[in-house]
Design a protein around this motif. Structure first.
Motif, short mmCIF file in Angstrom:
data_model
loop_
_atom_site.label_atom_id
_atom_site.label_comp_id
_atom_site.label_asym_id
_atom_site.label_seq_id
_atom_site.Cartn_x
_atom_site.Cartn_y
_atom_site.Cartn_z
N TYR A 1 41.50 -14.20 18.68
CA TYR A 1 41.62 -13.84 17.28
C TYR A 1 40.26 -13.81 16.57
O TYR A 1 39.36 -14.59 16.88
N GLN A 2 40.14 -12.92 15.61
CA GLN A 2 38.95 -12.88 14.77
C GLN A 2 39.12 -13.87 13.63
O GLN A 2 40.13 -13.87 12.92
N LYS A 3 38.13 -14.76 13.46
CA LYS A 3 38.21 -15.77 12.41
C LYS A 3 38.04 -15.15 11.03
O LYS A 3 37.37 -14.14 10.85
N SER A 4 38.65 -15.79 10.02
CA SER A 4 38.55 -15.31 8.64
C SER A 4 37.12 -15.39 8.13
O SER A 4 36.34 -16.26 8.54
N LYS A 5 36.79 -14.50 7.22
CA LYS A 5 35.47 -14.54 6.58
C LYS A 5 35.35 -15.70 5.60
O LYS A 5 34.27 -16.08 5.20
N THR B 1 45.01 -12.82 9.68
CA THR B 1 43.69 -13.33 10.05
C THR B 1 43.80 -14.83 10.28
O THR B 1 44.47 -15.54 9.53
N MET C 1 43.10 -9.56 1.91
CA MET C 1 42.26 -10.23 2.89
C MET C 1 40.95 -9.47 3.05
O MET C 1 40.89 -8.30 2.90
#
Length: 363
Positions: free
Chosen positions: A81-85, A310, A363
């Motif tokens: 998974y791509q981590k949140s900004k 996310t 998001m």
């Protein structure tokens, strides 16, 4: 030959059902019924796990081995998974095990009654617990008639707790002491509750439907889902309602789906990607949607239309099997419980702080 001990399905047990296990997952250390076994073998997150059929499963689970294997697996899964900004940081753990607890904690729901007080539904010990989260002090404990399954704040002095096994919601006063004020009897097995704008929302099983109740117990409205919802929703375990009361969000751990339906019971949207044991679902006051995705060991922030998700927190943040959560917007804190069967995890509430204000639901 001595007869093998009869085991019950662990995921079903946490939801109040006693179903005989027909298999076992070594990685998770859980016994599984036939339905959960099939789901386990098909999910992307768990299909690589080592599953045993009824003839080969152990008489007792080896949780220590399962825990060490699971730690390896969750770090592999976390990389998908791509981590949140947004930036989040671990603050501390809060010990929520009381001196008189007979079992390890199993915090299935939690709710804030003030910026410094948290109420916990401990299913494992049949307790409500009032915790001062600033001083890390257990202020009060209430013994319940049955295992609690849902919990929601009614006012600064009251919460509603769901006792699914006895078909009742209890209104409990939180004011110095903690005590039951009255019971709301339900006409069916309720799985989840949510209070908003003077109304109590409830999800019921066995012909899945939803009810909007007054605190007196009077039913204002019964929402019967359409055929599309019923195809995907068989166990509406956790529910949340949008701040404007236009939609209901439902998580179903048996079908591994999260759905958004309108107040007429029609499907609005559904999260289509793979989930693994989705549990608590929480809506912030500004409409952001948060989900505990237990068996992938992550907290998702989802778009209101459920078109995307996310990862906010995951295994790299020390998260393990998130079961329930709540948000403290004043302090910008998340409180998260673990559905683990190990004491070091399930007896603690993890506190995380977000450093970017939740300004909107996008998001």
């Amino acid at each position: 030959m001595p007869r093998k001990q009869v085991q019950t399905c662990d995921p079903c047990k946490t939801a109040g059902e006693e179903i005989e296990a027909t298999g076992y997952c070594e990685n998770c250390g859980e016994y599984l019924c036939s339905s959960c076994f099939r789901s386990h073998s098909r999910s992307k997150a768990t299909k690589h796990h080592n599953l045993m059929d009824k003839d080969n499963m152990p008489e007792e689970s080896n949780s220590a081995i399962a825990s060490s294997i699971a730690k390896i697996d969750i770090h592999k899964e976390g990389a998908r998974y791509q981590k949140s900004k947004d930036e989040y940081s671990y603050v501390r753990d809060i010990n929520v095990k009381a001196a008189g607890d007979a079992k390890c904690c199993f915090i299935v729901a939690m709710t804030l009654v003030s910026n410094h007080e948290l109420v916990l539904a401990d299913n494992g010990n049949k307790l409500l617990k009032l915790v001062d989260i600033e001083r890390n002090v257990m202020k009060a404990i209430l013994n319940l008639e049955s295992e609690p399954y849902g919990l929601t704040t009614v006012s600064k002095d009251e919460v509603a707790v769901l006792l699914s096994n006895i078909y009742a919601i209890q209104i409990v006063t939180i004011s110095g002491t903690i005590s039951v004020q009255r019971n709301i009897k339900l006409m069916g097995q309720c799985l989840g509750i949510c209070y908003i704008n003077g109304k109590l929302y409830a999800s019921l099983q066995n012909c899945v439907h939803f009810q909007i109740l007054q605190l007196s117990g009077a039913v204002d409205k019964t929402i019967k889902p359409d055929a599309e919802v019923l195809k995907h929703c068989t166990f509406p375990d956790y529910i949340a309602v949008s701040p404007d009361e236009s939609v209901i969000y439902v998580s179903d751990w048996k079908t591994n789906k999260v759905m958004c339906i309108n107040m007429d019971g029609n499907m609005i949207s559904m999260y289509q990607n793979e989930l693994a044991m989705p549990r608590d679902i929480v809506i912030s006051p500004l409409g952001s949607v948060y989900l505990c995705n237990r068996d992938q060991h992550v907290i998702f922030k989802m778009t209101p239309d459920l078109s995307g998700a996310t990862v906010l927190l995951g295994p790299g943040d020390g998260l393990f099997a998130p079961q329930s959560m709540c948000c403290n917007t004043a302090k910008q804190h998340f409180y998260i419980s673990s559905g683990s069967n190990t004491a070091e995890k399930c007896n603690q509430i993890k506190v995380f702080k977000w450093h970017k204000p939740d300004t909107d639901a996008s998001m």
